[in-house]
Scaffold this active site. Structure first.
Site, PDB file in Angstrom:
ATOM      1  N   PRO A 104     -12.766   2.571  -0.671  1.00 41.30           N
ATOM      2  CA  PRO A 104     -13.340   1.373  -1.289  1.00 41.30           C
ATOM      3  C   PRO A 104     -12.345   0.208  -1.270  1.00 41.30           C
ATOM      4  O   PRO A 104     -11.137   0.417  -1.411  1.00 41.30           O
ATOM      5  CB  PRO A 104     -13.667   1.811  -2.716  1.00 41.30           C
ATOM      6  CG  PRO A 104     -13.087   3.151  -2.907  1.00 41.30           C
ATOM      7  CD  PRO A 104     -12.639   3.700  -1.597  1.00 41.30           C
ATOM      8  N   GLY A 106     -10.481  -3.254  -2.471  1.00 36.24           N
ATOM      9  CA  GLY A 106     -10.094  -3.938  -3.709  1.00 36.24           C
ATOM     10  C   GLY A 106     -10.028  -3.010  -4.891  1.00 36.24           C
ATOM     11  O   GLY A 106     -10.383  -3.360  -6.008  1.00 36.24           O
ATOM     12  N   GLY A 108      -7.303  -0.436  -5.220  1.00 35.96           N
ATOM     13  CA  GLY A 108      -5.997   0.180  -5.454  1.00 35.96           C
ATOM     14  C   GLY A 108      -5.719   1.382  -4.579  1.00 35.96           C
ATOM     15  O   GLY A 108      -4.712   2.068  -4.754  1.00 35.96           O
ATOM     16  N   LEU A 109      -6.602   1.659  -3.606  1.00 32.38           N
ATOM     17  CA  LEU A 109      -6.402   2.846  -2.768  1.00 32.38           C
ATOM     18  C   LEU A 109      -5.883   2.482  -1.363  1.00 32.38           C
ATOM     19  O   LEU A 109      -5.837   3.338  -0.477  1.00 32.38           O
ATOM     20  CB  LEU A 109      -7.698   3.659  -2.650  1.00 32.38           C
ATOM     21  CG  LEU A 109      -8.255   4.225  -3.963  1.00 32.38           C
ATOM     22  CD1 LEU A 109      -9.505   5.058  -3.711  1.00 32.38           C
ATOM     23  CD2 LEU A 109      -7.219   5.071  -4.698  1.00 32.38           C
ATOM     24  N   GLY A 110      -5.511   1.235  -1.161  1.00 35.78           N
ATOM     25  CA  GLY A 110      -4.880   0.854   0.108  1.00 35.78           C
ATOM     26  C   GLY A 110      -5.858   0.702   1.260  1.00 35.78           C
ATOM     27  O   GLY A 110      -5.516   1.023   2.404  1.00 35.78           O
ATOM     28  N   ALA A 113      -4.561  -1.420   4.357  1.00 37.43           N
ATOM     29  CA  ALA A 113      -3.529  -0.739   5.150  1.00 37.43           C
ATOM     30  C   ALA A 113      -4.129   0.449   5.898  1.00 37.43           C
ATOM     31  O   ALA A 113      -3.746   0.743   7.042  1.00 37.43           O
ATOM     32  CB  ALA A 113      -2.387  -0.280   4.239  1.00 37.43           C
ATOM     33  N   ALA A 114      -5.100   1.127   5.274  1.00 40.58           N
ATOM     34  CA  ALA A 114      -5.693   2.310   5.922  1.00 40.58           C
ATOM     35  C   ALA A 114      -6.489   1.914   7.171  1.00 40.58           C
ATOM     36  O   ALA A 114      -6.339   2.538   8.225  1.00 40.58           O
ATOM     37  CB  ALA A 114      -6.585   3.064   4.926  1.00 40.58           C
ATOM     38  N   ASP A 155       2.265  -0.003   0.394  1.00 37.21           N
ATOM     39  CA  ASP A 155       1.006   0.547   0.934  1.00 37.21           C
ATOM     40  C   ASP A 155       1.146   0.897   2.411  1.00 37.21           C
ATOM     41  O   ASP A 155       0.789   1.997   2.844  1.00 37.21           O
ATOM     42  CB  ASP A 155      -0.148  -0.463   0.775  1.00 37.21           C
ATOM     43  CG  ASP A 155      -0.614  -0.589  -0.667  1.00 37.21           C
ATOM     44  OD1 ASP A 155       0.118  -0.140  -1.555  1.00 37.21           O
ATOM     45  OD2 ASP A 155      -1.703  -1.141  -0.884  1.00 37.21           O
TER      46      ASP A 155
END
Ligand code: MEV
Length: 327
Positions: A104, A106, A108-110, A113-114, A155
C-alpha cells in the site's frame, strides 16, 4: 508464437522496527525487509525501434518515454527509465516495464522503494546488467529523492539489500545477523494516507521552533535503535517489544502519531503484544505489533481489525537458519 524475452523481479516491502524520523537527523534506525507484501516488475523486449514504455497495472496507467508523465504515479518511472538508459544498462528503445505492487502507498511500508527496486532488478535481468546491491541501493535512492525530497536512505537500503539493517545516514549499512528468534508481527493499516515528505517537513518545522526538545527525542530514539539492534540479534523479544513501546512514546511526543494509530497501538497492547508502534512517517499509515508466536500474531491481526484497522496481516521475519529447519 514465440514470446518476447522477458525478466520478472520482486522486491520486498519494509518495516522500521525502531528509529523513524530520528534517522533523518543522523541517528540510527533498525529496519527489516518483509517478504509480503511485495512489488513485482517485468521488463520485456518489444523489438528494436519501439518506444520505451511503462505500464502501471495497479493504476491502469501507461507512460511512453518522451512524453511528460501526466499522472504523479508515473513520475518515478520516468526517472527509473532515464537512470537505466543514461547508465548504459538498457537501450533507449525497444523495451517495456510492467509493474504491479501489493504494497500500500503512503503507509510506511516502503512502497516507492519497493516498486523502484523491482523495476531496476527486472531491467538488470533483461539486459544481463551486472549490478551489485550497493548500485541498486543508490539507484533506488535517486527515485526516493524524487518521491520524498530528503529521504534518510533507510528504505532503499533495507529493500535493495533485502536484509535486516542498523542504518545510519552517511555510513555504510551494518547488516544484522539473525534475528536471534523469529519475529512474529501483526501489521495494521489505519487507512489514512500521508505523504512522507510532508510529515518530515512538519517535523523539521517543529524542530526549527523547539530544537532542544526535538533533538532530545531524536537522541532517545537513536539510543533505542542501538539497543534494539542488539536485542534483535540476540532474539530478546521482550526487550525488543519494550523498546518499540518506548519508541512509539517518543514518536508521539514529536507529534507524528494520530488518533487512529493510538487506538490500534492500544488495542494491540491490550491483546497481548510484546510491543507496538507506528511505522514510517506516521500521521496515519501502518502500525506494527510484536508477538511471541505465529498464533499470537494472527490473534493480534484479528484484534486490530476489530479495533477498526482497514487491513491487518500477520508477518514473520526469520533468519536463514530458522528457514532451514522449517519443512
Ligand atoms: C520513512 O519510511 C521513514 C522516515 O524516517 C523518513 C526517512 O527516513 O527518510 C520518516
Amino acid at each position: 508464437m514465440t514470446r518476447a524475452p522477458a525478466f520478472t523481479a520482486r522486491a520486498p516491502s519494509k518495516l522500521i522496527l525502531l528509529g523513524e524520523h530520528a534517522v533523518v537527523y543522523g541517528h540510527p534506525a533498525v529496519a527489516v525487509p518483509l517478504g509480503e507484501p511485495f512489488a513485482q516488475a517485468t521488463a520485456r523486449l518489444v523489438g528494436p525501434g519501439g518506444p520505451v514504455g511503462v505500464e502501471l497495472q495497479d493504476f491502469g496507467l501507461a507512460w511512453l518515454r518522451g512524453s511528460e508523465p501526466s499522472a504523479e504515479e508515473a513520475r518515478p518511472f520516468s526517472r527509473i527509465v532515464e537512470i537505466c538508459v543514461a547508465s548504459g544498462m538498457a537501450p533507449d528503445n525497444g523495451w517495456t516495464l510492467t509493474v504491479r505492487s501489493a504494497v500500500p502507498i503512503g503507509c510506511g511500508l516502503g512502497s516507492g522503494a519497493a516498486v523502484a527496486a523491482a523495476s531496476f532488478k527486472a531491467v538488470y535481468g533483461l539486459f544481463g546488467a551486472r549490478r551489485c546491491d550497493r548500485e541498486l541501493c543508490s539507484s533506488v535512492y535517486e527515485v526516493e529523492k524524487l518521491l520524498h525530497g530528503t529521504p534518510s536512505g533507510v528504505d532503499n537500503t533495507v529493500i535493495a539489500y533485502g536484509r535486516p539493517v542498523l542504518f545510519r545516514k552517511g555510513e555504510a549499512p551494518t547488516f544484522l545477523s539473525g534475528p536471534g528468534a523469529p519475529l512474529f508481527l501483526a501489521v495494521a493499516d489505519t487507512g489514512l494516507r500521508h505523504k512522507t515528505a510532508e510529515v518530515v517537513a512538519e517535523v523539521a518545522r517543529l524542530r526549527s521552533q523547539a530544537a532542544a526538545l526535538l533533538d532530545e527525542a531524536f537522541r532517545g530514539i537513536g539510543a533505542l535503535a542501538r539497543e534494539g539492534a542488539a536485542a534483535f540479534e540476540k532474539g530478546d523479544l521482550s526487550a525488543l517489544g519494550r523498546l518499540m513501546n518506548e519508541d512509539h512514546r517518543l514518536l508521539r511526543g514529536i507529534g507524528v502519531s494520530a488518533p487512529d494509530l493510538e487506538r490500534l497501538v492500544a488495542a494491540a497492547r491490550k491483546a497481548g503484544a510484546l510491543g507496538a508502534k507506528l511505522c514510517g512517517a506516521g500521521r496515519g499509515g501502518c502500525m506494527a505489533a510484536l508477538a511471541d508466536s505465529p498464533e499470537a500474531s494472527l490473534r493480534l491481526a484479528e484484534a486490530l481489525l476489530a479495533a477498526g484497522a482497514k487491513h491487518a496481516f500477520a508477518s514473520q521475519v526469520s533468519s536463514p537458519a530458522f528457514q532451514k529447519v522449517r519443512p
